[in-house]
Design a protein around this motif. Structure first.
Motif, PDB file in Angstrom:
ATOM      1  N   MET A  75       0.810  -1.230   0.000  1.00  0.00           N
ATOM      2  CA  MET A  75       0.000   0.000   0.000  1.00  0.00           C
ATOM      3  C   MET A  75       0.841   1.277   0.000  1.00  0.00           C
ATOM      4  O   MET A  75       0.372   2.325  -0.416  1.00  0.00           O
ATOM      5  CB  MET A  75      -0.911   0.016   1.235  1.00  0.00           C
ATOM      6  CG  MET A  75      -2.154  -0.789   1.089  1.00  0.00           C
ATOM      7  SD  MET A  75      -3.124  -0.196  -0.285  1.00  0.00           S
ATOM      8  CE  MET A  75      -3.000  -1.599  -1.341  1.00  0.00           C
ATOM      9  N   ILE A  76       2.082   1.187   0.464  1.00  0.00           N
ATOM     10  CA  ILE A  76       2.890   2.406   0.570  1.00  0.00           C
ATOM     11  C   ILE A  76       3.149   3.000  -0.814  1.00  0.00           C
ATOM     12  O   ILE A  76       2.887   4.171  -1.074  1.00  0.00           O
ATOM     13  CB  ILE A  76       4.208   2.105   1.322  1.00  0.00           C
ATOM     14  CG1 ILE A  76       3.880   1.732   2.774  1.00  0.00           C
ATOM     15  CG2 ILE A  76       5.158   3.311   1.263  1.00  0.00           C
ATOM     16  CD1 ILE A  76       5.058   1.201   3.567  1.00  0.00           C
ATOM     17  N   ARG A  77       3.618   2.151  -1.715  1.00  0.00           N
ATOM     18  CA  ARG A  77       3.892   2.655  -3.067  1.00  0.00           C
ATOM     19  C   ARG A  77       2.592   2.992  -3.807  1.00  0.00           C
ATOM     20  O   ARG A  77       2.518   3.977  -4.537  1.00  0.00           O
ATOM     21  CB  ARG A  77       4.693   1.617  -3.841  1.00  0.00           C
ATOM     22  CG  ARG A  77       5.002   2.087  -5.229  1.00  0.00           C
ATOM     23  CD  ARG A  77       6.160   1.325  -5.790  1.00  0.00           C
ATOM     24  NE  ARG A  77       6.310   1.628  -7.190  1.00  0.00           N
ATOM     25  CZ  ARG A  77       7.248   1.105  -7.958  1.00  0.00           C
ATOM     26  NH1 ARG A  77       8.104   0.245  -7.445  1.00  0.00           N
ATOM     27  NH2 ARG A  77       7.330   1.420  -9.223  1.00  0.00           N
ATOM     28  N   VAL A  78       1.565   2.165  -3.590  1.00  0.00           N
ATOM     29  CA  VAL A  78       0.276   2.435  -4.227  1.00  0.00           C
ATOM     30  C   VAL A  78      -0.199   3.843  -3.844  1.00  0.00           C
ATOM     31  O   VAL A  78      -0.627   4.625  -4.696  1.00  0.00           O
ATOM     32  CB  VAL A  78      -0.775   1.365  -3.837  1.00  0.00           C
ATOM     33  CG1 VAL A  78      -2.170   1.782  -4.268  1.00  0.00           C
ATOM     34  CG2 VAL A  78      -0.416   0.007  -4.443  1.00  0.00           C
ATOM     35  N   CYS A  79      -0.096   4.185  -2.572  1.00  0.00           N
ATOM     36  CA  CYS A  79      -0.583   5.490  -2.111  1.00  0.00           C
ATOM     37  C   CYS A  79       0.222   6.637  -2.722  1.00  0.00           C
ATOM     38  O   CYS A  79      -0.337   7.681  -3.063  1.00  0.00           O
ATOM     39  CB  CYS A  79      -0.560   5.576  -0.591  1.00  0.00           C
ATOM     40  SG  CYS A  79      -1.912   4.637   0.147  1.00  0.00           S
ATOM     41  N   LYS A  80       1.521   6.458  -2.854  1.00  0.00           N
ATOM     42  CA  LYS A  80       2.323   7.517  -3.479  1.00  0.00           C
ATOM     43  C   LYS A  80       1.865   7.749  -4.913  1.00  0.00           C
ATOM     44  O   LYS A  80       1.723   8.883  -5.368  1.00  0.00           O
ATOM     45  CB  LYS A  80       3.808   7.144  -3.463  1.00  0.00           C
ATOM     46  CG  LYS A  80       4.415   7.268  -2.085  1.00  0.00           C
ATOM     47  CD  LYS A  80       5.898   6.950  -2.089  1.00  0.00           C
ATOM     48  CE  LYS A  80       6.419   7.017  -0.655  1.00  0.00           C
ATOM     49  NZ  LYS A  80       7.740   6.422  -0.505  1.00  0.00           N
ATOM     50  N   GLU A  81       1.626   6.659  -5.626  1.00  0.00           N
ATOM     51  CA  GLU A  81       1.203   6.805  -7.020  1.00  0.00           C
ATOM     52  C   GLU A  81      -0.207   7.368  -7.111  1.00  0.00           C
ATOM     53  O   GLU A  81      -0.505   8.177  -7.993  1.00  0.00           O
ATOM     54  CB  GLU A  81       1.355   5.453  -7.740  1.00  0.00           C
ATOM     55  CG  GLU A  81       2.830   5.087  -7.857  1.00  0.00           C
ATOM     56  CD  GLU A  81       3.125   3.721  -8.470  1.00  0.00           C
ATOM     57  OE1 GLU A  81       4.293   3.451  -8.747  1.00  0.00           O
ATOM     58  OE2 GLU A  81       2.185   2.918  -8.650  1.00  0.00           O
ATOM     59  N   GLU A  82      -1.064   6.965  -6.176  1.00  0.00           N
ATOM     60  CA  GLU A  82      -2.431   7.506  -6.166  1.00  0.00           C
ATOM     61  C   GLU A  82      -2.423   9.020  -5.959  1.00  0.00           C
ATOM     62  O   GLU A  82      -3.298   9.730  -6.458  1.00  0.00           O
ATOM     63  CB  GLU A  82      -3.298   6.854  -5.076  1.00  0.00           C
ATOM     64  CG  GLU A  82      -3.642   5.387  -5.271  1.00  0.00           C
ATOM     65  CD  GLU A  82      -4.557   5.098  -6.460  1.00  0.00           C
ATOM     66  OE1 GLU A  82      -5.003   6.027  -7.165  1.00  0.00           O
ATOM     67  OE2 GLU A  82      -4.824   3.911  -6.705  1.00  0.00           O
TER      68      GLU A  82
END
Ligand code: ACO
Length: 311
Positions: free
Chosen positions: A150-157
């Protein structure tokens, strides 16, 4: 009553210790995670489809590059999430088979049509904005592989949400026709975006157990309220009107009060009867079938090189 194993497991969770793939876990915990992570993964890849509709019609080269990058990110998010689900003992093939058979859920939001370019703005601003609000707490959830994905997903979101707001800003400051397009997109995406957070707390069957296991750190209604509080001032800055006559700021609570969500519509979409459910599923199945030759080629290549590696 809890077994000694279950008690020890719950104590680890309460102490904030992450559960890892090879740790003992109750079957129901494993099932809940497989359910949620796979639904989440499916949402990412089905979520590519409404935006794919506009790649060839983006208004400028720059907008087109941004949109392409964003859609590609969604495929990456699907990949991290399917991988996180696989750590729990299911295969990606099984999960995809359930999606393609119409047995697996994915987010209701992706069953709405993208009728104008402004929808690319509204999706980034409202849909990805809501996704961030829902997913930031998941970075701290109890299951290690999911929380780390989720950490990288959130940055991209965050990039996705910003690009969406930037489209809305350009349209809102454009011609009267462009501003009307932005307003129309807001009108159509507002209520479905609020539905993304799931049923009301009173109707949410999975919430109590997921909260106890620290898969859910905030309730559906809490996160929905956070989205409204954050988004209303952004709409005001754009000079656009939220399509809710009951919306009003409550100075005592510091929160916006909003109108009743049409739960009949939500349930119809979940049952497969939203405006685009059939189209989305058919497109996904066709994409999978059209890609069979490529998967076959990858397998043949791997087989051909396997003996050399082993030797
Ligand atoms: N669309 C489709 N199904 C939904 C939605 C929705 N917006 N909201 C809830 N549901 C389903 C649940 O999956 C559950 O179905 P199931 O029991 O058959 O699996 C049922 O409705 C009841 O809801 P809850 O008891 O509240 O379910 P849950 O505790 O899983 O909460 C939530 C739902 C908040 C969506 C949770 O699963 C979650 O946080 N998931 C991770 C985030 C996610 O999947 N985001 C996808 C969209 S964001 C994006 O991809 C851009």
């Amino acid at each position: 009553d809890m077994s000694a194993e279950e008690r020890a497991f719950q104590e680890r969770i309460d102490a904030g210790v992450k559960i890892e793939a090879k740790d003992w876990m109750p079957d129901a915990y494993r099932k809940t995670l497989i359910r949620q992570i796979s639904q989440h993964a499916h949402s990412e890849i089905v979520g590519q489809l409404p935006e794919g509709n506009w790649v060839t019609r983006a208004p400028t080269l720059k907008r087109k590059s941004i949109l392409l990058a964003k859609i590609q990110d969604e495929a990456g998010h699907g990949l991290y999430l399917y991988s996180a689900a696989e750590t729990l003992g299911v295969s990606r093939d099984e999960l995809l088979a359930a999606l393609h058979a119409g047995k697996a859920k994915y987010s209701s939001i992706f069953n709405y049509p993208t009728l104008s370019w402004a929808d690319m703005g509204a999706i980034g601003w409202l849909v990805d904005g809501s996704a961030i609000i829902n997913q930031i707490p998941l970075c701290r959830c109890s299951y290690g592989p999911y929380s780390r994905a989720m950490i990288r997903v959130c940055k991209e979101e965050s990039f996705h949400a910003r690009q969406g707001y930037d489209i809305m800003l350009a349209l809102s400051r454009g011609t009267p026709e462009q501003k009307a397009m932005a307003q129309d997109a807001l009108n159509r995406w507002w209520w479905p975006s609020l539905m993304m957070f799931g049923p009301s707390d009173a109707a949410s069957v999975n919430s109590a157990q997921s909260a106890q296991w620290r898969i859910k750190l905030f309730s559906n209604d809490e996160l929905r309220q956070r989205m409204v509080d954050q988004t209303v001032p952004q709409a005001e800055y754009l000079g656009l009107t939220i399509p809710d006559p009951d919306l009003k700021f409550n100075a005592e609570t510091g929160h916006y009060e909003f109108g009743e969500i049409d739960w009949d519509e939500f349930h119809a979409v979940l049952k497969g009867n939203g405006p685009c459910n059939r189209e989305r599923l058919a497109t996904r199945v066709k994409a999978y079938e059209d890609g069979q030759w490529f998967r076959d080629a990858l397998t043949a290549y791997a087989d051909k090189h396997a003996p050399a590696k082993a030797a």
